[in-house]
Design a protein around this motif. Structure first.
Motif, mmCIF file in Angstrom:
data_model
loop_
_atom_site.group_PDB
_atom_site.id
_atom_site.type_symbol
_atom_site.label_atom_id
_atom_site.label_comp_id
_atom_site.label_asym_id
_atom_site.label_seq_id
_atom_site.Cartn_x
_atom_site.Cartn_y
_atom_site.Cartn_z
ATOM 1 N N VAL A 4 80.629 47.287 -38.708
ATOM 2 C CA VAL A 4 79.579 48.357 -39.174
ATOM 3 C C VAL A 4 79.663 49.609 -38.360
ATOM 4 C CG1 VAL A 4 77.576 48.596 -40.181
ATOM 5 C CG2 VAL A 4 78.415 46.351 -40.250
ATOM 6 N N THR A 5 79.979 50.668 -39.083
ATOM 7 C CA THR A 5 79.751 51.776 -38.053
ATOM 8 C C THR A 5 78.560 52.340 -37.957
ATOM 9 O OG1 THR A 5 80.303 53.330 -40.245
ATOM 10 C CG2 THR A 5 82.264 52.534 -39.145
ATOM 11 N N VAL A 10 73.199 54.109 -40.163
ATOM 12 C CA VAL A 10 72.310 55.122 -40.593
ATOM 13 C C VAL A 10 72.006 54.973 -42.086
ATOM 14 C CG1 VAL A 10 71.596 57.528 -40.408
ATOM 15 C CG2 VAL A 10 72.907 56.315 -38.463
ATOM 16 N N LYS A 11 73.303 55.251 -42.826
ATOM 17 C CA LYS A 11 73.033 55.281 -44.242
ATOM 18 C C LYS A 11 72.075 53.941 -44.908
ATOM 19 C CE LYS A 11 76.820 58.124 -45.108
ATOM 20 N NZ LYS A 11 78.201 58.420 -45.738
ATOM 21 N N GLN A 12 72.431 52.896 -44.098
ATOM 22 C CA GLN A 12 71.550 51.825 -44.603
ATOM 23 C C GLN A 12 70.192 51.980 -44.400
ATOM 24 O OE1 GLN A 12 73.634 48.319 -42.745
ATOM 25 N NE2 GLN A 12 75.136 48.230 -44.364
ATOM 26 N N LEU A 61 77.020 63.244 -38.661
ATOM 27 C CA LEU A 61 77.858 62.233 -38.590
ATOM 28 C C LEU A 61 79.404 62.285 -39.354
ATOM 29 C CD1 LEU A 61 75.656 59.315 -38.254
ATOM 30 C CD2 LEU A 61 77.039 59.986 -36.507
ATOM 31 N N GLU A 62 78.969 62.815 -40.525
ATOM 32 C CA GLU A 62 80.127 63.089 -41.418
ATOM 33 C C GLU A 62 81.058 64.164 -41.025
ATOM 34 O OE1 GLU A 62 78.295 63.145 -45.437
ATOM 35 O OE2 GLU A 62 78.437 61.040 -45.558
ATOM 36 N N TYR A 68 84.034 58.961 -42.182
ATOM 37 C CA TYR A 68 82.796 58.094 -42.909
ATOM 38 C C TYR A 68 82.064 58.933 -44.048
ATOM 39 C CZ TYR A 68 83.075 56.074 -37.919
ATOM 40 O OH TYR A 68 83.506 55.328 -37.170
ATOM 41 N N LYS A 69 82.831 60.015 -44.364
ATOM 42 C CA LYS A 69 81.850 60.739 -45.471
ATOM 43 C C LYS A 69 82.047 60.008 -46.792
ATOM 44 C CE LYS A 69 81.692 65.540 -47.179
ATOM 45 N NZ LYS A 69 82.114 66.762 -46.639
#
Length: 71
Positions: A4-5, A10-12, A61-62, A68-69
């Protein structure tokens, strides 16, 4: 094992915080006690500020890691 990146984590977290904020807003609408209303408003605002910071972090990050975008 699935890796898991950081971006995914962070998005979770961001999604979870948005759910928490929505729940606080629902409780705010049905609460009768003024002290509890104020507490719910304050905590909802604090979570909103954290959400904004995390959304900015996701953009960074993106930008830094284009793969990761959109995850």
């Amino acid at each position: 094992m699935i890796e898991v990146t950081v971006a995914a984590q962070v998005k979770q977290t961001l999604a979870s915080l948005k759910g928490t904020q929505a729940t606080l807003e629902v409780f705010h609408r049905i609460e009768q006690d003024e002290a509890n209303i104020k507490l719910l408003q304050n905590n909802s605002q604090r979570i909103h500020e954290i959400i904004e910071r995390l959304e900015n972090r996701v953009k960074i990050l993106e930008f830094e890691e284009p793969q990761y975008k959109g995850l």
